[in-house]
Design a protein around this motif. Sequence first.
Motif, short mmCIF file in Angstrom:
data_model
loop_
_atom_site.label_atom_id
_atom_site.label_comp_id
_atom_site.label_asym_id
_atom_site.label_seq_id
_atom_site.Cartn_x
_atom_site.Cartn_y
_atom_site.Cartn_z
N GLY A 297 0.84 -1.07 -0.11
CA GLY A 297 0.20 -0.04 0.05
C GLY A 297 0.92 1.06 -0.09
N SER A 306 5.63 3.79 -1.43
CA SER A 306 4.65 2.57 -1.23
C SER A 306 5.55 1.62 -0.65
N GLU A 325 -0.95 -6.20 -8.02
CA GLU A 325 -2.12 -5.25 -7.32
C GLU A 325 -1.46 -3.85 -7.21
N LEU A 326 -0.15 -3.92 -6.53
CA LEU A 326 0.31 -2.61 -6.17
C LEU A 326 0.39 -1.66 -7.33
N HIS A 329 -2.77 -0.32 -8.80
CA HIS A 329 -3.18 0.51 -7.78
C HIS A 329 -2.42 1.99 -7.82
N LYS A 335 -8.55 -0.51 -6.70
CA LYS A 335 -8.41 -0.70 -5.39
C LYS A 335 -7.72 -1.85 -4.66
N LEU A 336 -6.97 -1.91 -3.83
CA LEU A 336 -6.15 -2.79 -3.25
C LEU A 336 -7.03 -4.05 -2.43
N ASP A 337 -6.86 -5.27 -2.62
CA ASP A 337 -7.48 -5.99 -1.89
C ASP A 337 -7.10 -5.56 -0.34
N GLU A 338 -8.30 -5.60 0.42
CA GLU A 338 -8.35 -4.99 1.80
C GLU A 338 -7.66 -5.93 2.81
N ASP A 341 -3.90 -4.67 2.14
CA ASP A 341 -3.64 -3.12 2.20
C ASP A 341 -3.27 -2.88 3.60
N LYS A 343 -3.66 -0.23 5.02
CA LYS A 343 -4.64 0.72 5.74
C LYS A 343 -5.46 -0.10 6.98
N ARG A 344 -5.28 -1.61 6.90
CA ARG A 344 -5.74 -2.33 8.04
C ARG A 344 -4.97 -2.20 9.43
#
Length: 351
Positions: A297, A306, A325-326, A329, A335-338, A341, A343-344
């Motif tokens: 992320g 990143s 994925e990155l 993004h 959108k990144l897979d949660e 990511d 952000k979790r």
Amino acid sequence: MKIDYIIVGLGLAGLAFCEELLAANKTFIVFEDDSQTSSLVAGGVYNPVILKRYTPVWNAKQQLEIALPFYTHLEKKLQIEVDQKFITKKVFKSIEDQNNWFSALDKPKLKPYLDGNLDTRKYKGVVSLYNFGNVNKTGRIDTLQLVESYRKYLRKKECILFEQFDYSVLEILENKIRYKNIETKKIVFAEGFGVKKNPFFNHLPLHEAKGELLTIHAPNLKIDFLLKSTLFVLPLGNHYYKVGATFNWKDKTSIPSQEGKEELTNKLKKVIDVPYTIVQQTAGIRPTVKDRRPLVGVHSKHSQLSILNGLGTRGVMIAPTVAKELFNHLEYDEKLDEEIDIKRFLKNTPT
């Protein structure tokens, strides 16, 4: 010098991201200082099943669909052979263990990989009180050869620098970054456990797990499959085998230890009963995350920075997927897979 990207670290993660950039005709420079060795000493096994619990590896089907063509492409591109396909044979430790195998066959995500017909044969040199279970679609990537060949490839393209990245001279501007004489749009940090020294991402919950492996020569052991018991025995050819691996959460060094050697040899006594000679012992630090998901992320304040990290023990399977994925993004705002990511872990981010 003006380029699109700087990549810090050339393990499996950094290498996979380089491939995304090359496919999109992006310019980049890689910084590699040999401080992290997990990709160089890794067993490199890909296996879609966690045999300890008979559960599917997270997103295994999707990962293999991307990873296997990825390595085939690299073999052709670099004119090397790094993908060794074989069957994995699980040594059952009890009747209950064997019954659990049959229960796992009913799981849709496992059925394509687990063979319903048990192997009842005996193999010279292999200790087995019960039968074997066959796992299909497994193999090994020779990560050492792959990374070393890729370094040579990037050196010829003049887009790799073998030096330590200095965070202190990084200038983060509004729409660009300056690093010494380089001006770039984005930086991707793929430095493995070296991220602990990275002031922008060292707050993330990355932990170190030291892993040690042995390479042995056992002329009387003649198996062409990966043997999975309390440890794995992986055929390398000419009666050489890689044996591993340990998990040490206390030792923070990449130096092979007597403790690791003793742990592996003691376990090996219960797996094979033929003479062998230890040829080599290697060690590396695996970057692992508590929830067993990668760290992917963008920095919460600096969108130019990143991270691509935390691949753990299944790096050869997951690296091509998370790199893609990155890239998507960053370039296309997909959108990144949660689950991957960073952000979790936003609540852990410094204010």
